[in-house]
Design an enzyme around this catalytic site. Sequence first.
Site, mmCIF file in Angstrom:
data_model
loop_
_atom_site.group_PDB
_atom_site.id
_atom_site.type_symbol
_atom_site.label_atom_id
_atom_site.label_comp_id
_atom_site.label_asym_id
_atom_site.label_seq_id
_atom_site.Cartn_x
_atom_site.Cartn_y
_atom_site.Cartn_z
ATOM 1 N N GLY A 76 -22.872 19.234 1.803
ATOM 2 C CA GLY A 76 -23.339 18.596 0.573
ATOM 3 C C GLY A 76 -23.400 19.579 -0.572
ATOM 4 N NE ARG A 77 -29.205 20.798 -0.981
ATOM 5 C CZ ARG A 77 -30.457 21.120 -0.704
ATOM 6 N NH1 ARG A 77 -31.302 21.366 -1.685
ATOM 7 N NH2 ARG A 77 -30.871 21.206 0.544
ATOM 8 C CG ASN A 111 -26.428 16.627 5.912
ATOM 9 O OD1 ASN A 111 -27.259 15.870 5.416
ATOM 10 N ND2 ASN A 111 -25.738 17.471 5.179
ATOM 11 N N GLY A 112 -27.239 19.719 6.826
ATOM 12 C CA GLY A 112 -28.402 20.494 6.402
ATOM 13 C C GLY A 112 -28.138 21.987 6.387
ATOM 14 C CG ASP A 113 -30.540 24.309 5.195
ATOM 15 O OD1 ASP A 113 -30.602 23.748 4.100
ATOM 16 O OD2 ASP A 113 -31.536 24.536 5.905
ATOM 17 C CG HIS A 144 -30.742 16.057 5.878
ATOM 18 N ND1 HIS A 144 -30.903 15.784 4.548
ATOM 19 C CD2 HIS A 144 -31.058 17.371 6.023
ATOM 20 C CE1 HIS A 144 -31.303 16.879 3.909
ATOM 21 N NE2 HIS A 144 -31.394 17.849 4.795
ATOM 22 C CB ALA A 187 -27.716 9.933 -5.695
ATOM 23 C CE LYS A 219 -26.476 12.493 5.201
ATOM 24 N NZ LYS A 219 -27.480 12.862 4.234
ATOM 25 C CB CYS A 235 -32.638 7.688 0.467
ATOM 26 S SG CYS A 235 -33.106 8.060 -1.236
#
EC number: 1.3.1.-
Length: 331
Positions: free
Chosen positions: A228-229, A204-206, A173, A21, A143, A104
């Site tokens: 992602g991040r 997904n994740g880390d 995630h 987002a 997702k 979310c």
Amino acid sequence: MSGFKIGNIDIKNRAVLAPMAGVTNPAFRLIAKEFGAGLVCAEMVSDKGILLENARTLRMLYVDEREKPLSLQIFGGSKDTLVRAAQYVDQNTNADIIDINMGCPVPKVTKCEAGAKWLLDPDKVYEMVNAVSNAVDKPVTVKMRLGWDEDHIYILDNVRAAQSGGAAAIAIHGRTRSQQYEGTANWDWIGEAKKIATVPIIGNGDISTPQEAKHAIDHYGVDAVMIGRAALGNPWMLYQTVQYLETGDLPPEPAAREKIDICMLHLDRLIAIKGEVTAVREMRQHAAWYLKGLKGSGPVRKQINETESRDAFGIVLYHFVEQLERQMQEV
């Protein structure tokens, strides 16, 4: 390492840009695509916003042809509005895939019976996915998170429900809703879900390095990794991951000037979409991400937060780069 398929859509490699987002708008998605991401995902859009034809919401459905293949993510709590929003995306956008958000954790989303709220009810997961996938031509994906909290981890039932309902792929995630983005992702559950899945699973994740991406694919068997991040201000991480998965080679880190050149390209694309004032304001946070790891960038971040124009933004950043380059020549 070759790519995979989601329905009839070919994804050329195993690196997927996560929907984020306020971040994964066309400006950043296109950069991610140019750096090699096999699939890019747009930030989530409300079904009601689409049906009310809210101008801001409809702008979020814009897809640049160069970004494809692309997944547009929608969320909602009612079957009727979610189906109609999916049909709108199906018929009025050039997205390749329609993704349903079931992950979310934000209260304003979950209290509308949307996002992660579905994780408590596998029957609802089936019902909603089935209704949407039967109503559209584009492949439908989901997702989701592991569960609502540690006591309600229904990931295996929810994966079975989503794939029975017609999901063409599922991104997981490895956190619960109650974890938000804290703690660590539990990849063991993702691996268990992959064992029972009949459709591609995107983990997904880390995932913050190419080596972690390879480990996730080799050890847990996922079909792709969603990044992602780790890609914020660092699209090189996507390029490095794709190269590492395909050849085993790790491309070098970018020089400071290259980082700033891409930051300015990002800003220019954002200006084209949102206008200079909004784009400069939004890019302040992105600039902090692009500057991360560059020695002495603290004061520069502070200066960037006071800029109001593209020119001022560029002057601050390139002045800093020139300073760094001079320091390197002196060493």
